[in-house]
Design an enzyme around this catalytic site. Structure first.
Site, short mmCIF file in Angstrom:
data_model
loop_
_atom_site.label_atom_id
_atom_site.label_comp_id
_atom_site.label_asym_id
_atom_site.label_seq_id
_atom_site.Cartn_x
_atom_site.Cartn_y
_atom_site.Cartn_z
N LYS A 1 31.14 56.54 88.30
CA LYS A 1 30.33 57.25 88.75
C LYS A 1 29.18 58.10 89.58
O LYS A 1 28.38 58.81 89.39
CB LYS A 1 28.88 55.48 88.96
CG LYS A 1 28.52 54.98 88.12
CD LYS A 1 27.86 54.12 88.10
CE LYS A 1 28.23 53.07 86.53
NZ LYS A 1 27.16 51.96 86.59
N LYS B 1 32.67 56.09 74.87
CA LYS B 1 32.26 55.33 74.65
C LYS B 1 30.50 55.09 73.96
O LYS B 1 30.00 56.14 74.24
CB LYS B 1 32.40 54.42 75.26
CG LYS B 1 30.93 54.42 76.58
CD LYS B 1 32.07 52.67 77.31
CE LYS B 1 30.52 52.93 78.45
NZ LYS B 1 29.95 51.33 78.73
N LYS C 1 23.76 53.83 76.56
CA LYS C 1 22.21 54.60 76.38
C LYS C 1 21.87 55.69 77.11
O LYS C 1 21.06 56.08 76.87
CB LYS C 1 21.86 53.19 76.92
CG LYS C 1 22.00 52.97 78.58
CD LYS C 1 21.37 51.96 79.63
CE LYS C 1 21.38 52.31 80.37
NZ LYS C 1 22.32 51.38 80.72
P1 ADP Z 1 25.72 51.38 78.86
O1 ADP Z 1 26.61 52.12 78.76
O2 ADP Z 1 24.92 51.66 77.65
O3 ADP Z 1 24.87 52.54 80.23
P2 ADP Z 1 26.13 48.74 79.95
O4 ADP Z 1 27.10 49.60 81.23
O5 ADP Z 1 24.95 48.60 80.65
O6 ADP Z 1 25.62 49.85 79.29
O7 ADP Z 1 27.20 47.90 80.00
C1 ADP Z 1 26.17 46.48 79.85
C2 ADP Z 1 27.40 45.69 79.17
O8 ADP Z 1 27.33 45.97 77.45
C3 ADP Z 1 28.46 45.60 79.54
O9 ADP Z 1 29.41 44.21 79.60
C4 ADP Z 1 29.72 46.26 78.99
O10 ADP Z 1 30.51 46.03 78.94
C5 ADP Z 1 28.64 45.72 77.08
N1 ADP Z 1 28.76 47.73 76.89
C6 ADP Z 1 28.49 48.75 76.73
N2 ADP Z 1 28.59 50.06 76.02
C7 ADP Z 1 29.65 49.47 75.32
C8 ADP Z 1 30.48 49.52 74.15
N3 ADP Z 1 30.20 50.95 73.42
N4 ADP Z 1 31.25 48.75 73.36
C9 ADP Z 1 31.42 47.22 74.00
N5 ADP Z 1 30.98 47.15 74.87
C10 ADP Z 1 30.01 47.85 75.38
#
Ligand code: ADP
Ligand code: TRP
Length: 334
Positions: free
Chosen positions: A114, A197, A200
């Site tokens: 990050k 991945k 958002k």
């Molecule tokens: P983002 O990557 O969209 O910012 P977050 O880091 O807030 O998402 O993740 C929130 C939850 O969703 C966590 O438990 C994370 O492991 C899961 N998560 C986020 N993106 C994915 C993905 N592409 N595949 C599987 N799980 C995900």
């Protein structure tokens, strides 16, 4: 069994969040027996590591609560709350700051990812984030913590902190939590790039399926998803080196409760022109009921606040004995 997990209320929920996190929570909740308990919370205290305006923050918490309920979290059976309403998390975090070592935190890959090159400019909150997460888990003596693969290291840190605290103060206070990481659906990838991945924070909205996307939007995104010109192979082995194809097959398998091998067997020799409409259909059918409940719930702030009120009261009561015991173990008068 004490199940606990948290998610940052950062808005814009997508398929990755649903398949990687929320759906597993719902499953665990639905499999609970009467002796067990689930705690699910919105990690709004963690979310301060990302700057956000006041009104948006309030909206995000209510939206995430609505999304969780829409996805199947039952606030009567599970304890659903936002972290800021249960100050025991922040209090225990401070106590654990005496136990956690800088060297341990320095090894956290999420922090390194990050901050990138700007380590000096990062907030202390971002650095200490995993200690608050350890407090979240240890305060309820959680035994099972459903999380994505990326959180494994934070769970190990929570165990290290628990062990050191118990040893340093000669108590048997904290329970060792185990991460529960689903094998399938562990990582949903971007629809535009099978090696990144779904997130958002991806600038392209076409890269993800949002929980708020309507049926047409879902279909369009699936049809425009990046693929390769080859037909689907006979077994999942043939997906090696084809990240986009692998991702789409994986999503289909997860949603329809089968394996990538079975999906390949079904579509072997067919091109994506045939596969994509089928995938779009499963996605639409899965997400439509969730979206409809979500849209309805988020129009009733008072009802959402009432759910969170009740959850916070139950969580605070469950957290209190552990917090008191931690102060006591350290010889802090309280
Ligand atoms: P983002 O990557 O969209 O910012 P977050 O880091 O807030 O998402 O993740 C929130 C939850 O969703 C966590 O438990 C994370 O492991 C899961 N998560 C986020 N993106 C994915 C993905 N592409 N595949 C599987 N799980 C995900
Ligand atoms: N750090 C987790 C994430 O980004 C969210 C989280 C905060 C969490 N506290 C937690 C997850 C406690 C499990 C248990 O996904």
């Amino acid at each position: 069994m004490r199940v606990l997990s948290g998610i940052q209320p950062t808005g814009n929920l997508h398929l990755g969040n649903y398949l990687g996190a929320i759906r597993n929570w719902v499953r665990m909740q639905d499999e609970m027996d009467s002796e067990s308990q689930c705690f699910f919370f919105l990690a709004d205290m963690h979310s301060i590591t990302v700057h956000e305006g006041r009104e948006q923050r309030i909206r995000n918490v209510r939206d995430m609560a609505a999304a969780l309920v829409a996805a199947g979290i039952d606030p009567d059976r599970s304890v659903l709350f936002n972290q800021a309403r249960v100050p025991a998390h922040a209090e225990l975090c401070w106590l654990l700051n005496g136990t956690a070592r800088i060297g341990w935190l320095n090894r956290m890959t999420q922090f390194k990812d990050k901050v990138g090159k700007d380590r000096e400019g990062a907030s202390i909150g971002l650095f200490v984030y995993p200690v608050l997460q350890a407090a979240d888990i240890l305060i309820y003596n959680a035994t099972h913590v459903p999380v994505g693969e990326d959180q494994k290291q934070h769970l190990e840190l929570a165990r290290d902190i628990a062990t050191k605290f118990n040893t340093d103060f000669g108590v048997d206070l904290f329970t060792m939590p185990a991460p529960i990481i689903p094998k399938e659906s562990a990582r949903i990838m971007s629809l535009r790039d099978g090696t990144a991945k779904m997130s958002k924070s991806d600038p392209s909205d076409m890269s993800r399926i949002n929980l708020t996307d309507d049926d047409d939007a879902i279909m369009t995104k699936v049809k425009k998803a990046k693929t390769d010109p080859e037909p689907l192979p006979e077994t999942a082995e043939g997906l090696a080196g084809r990240p986009e194809a692998n991702n789409l097959v994986g999503i289909y398998a997860t949603l329809s409760g089968t394996t990538p091998d079975a999906v390949c067997a079904e579509f072997a020799g067919k091109g994506f022109g045939a596969f994509k409409p089928a995938l779009g259909e499963v996605l639409v059918e899965t997400l439509r009921p969730i979206r409809e409940r979500f849209m309805e719930l988020r129009t009733d702030d008072a009802a959402l606040d009432a759910i969170l009120d009740k959850g916070a009261a139950r969580a605070a009561a469950a957290a209190e004995p552990t917090l008191r015991a931690a102060y006591d173990a350290m010889g802090l008068m309280r």
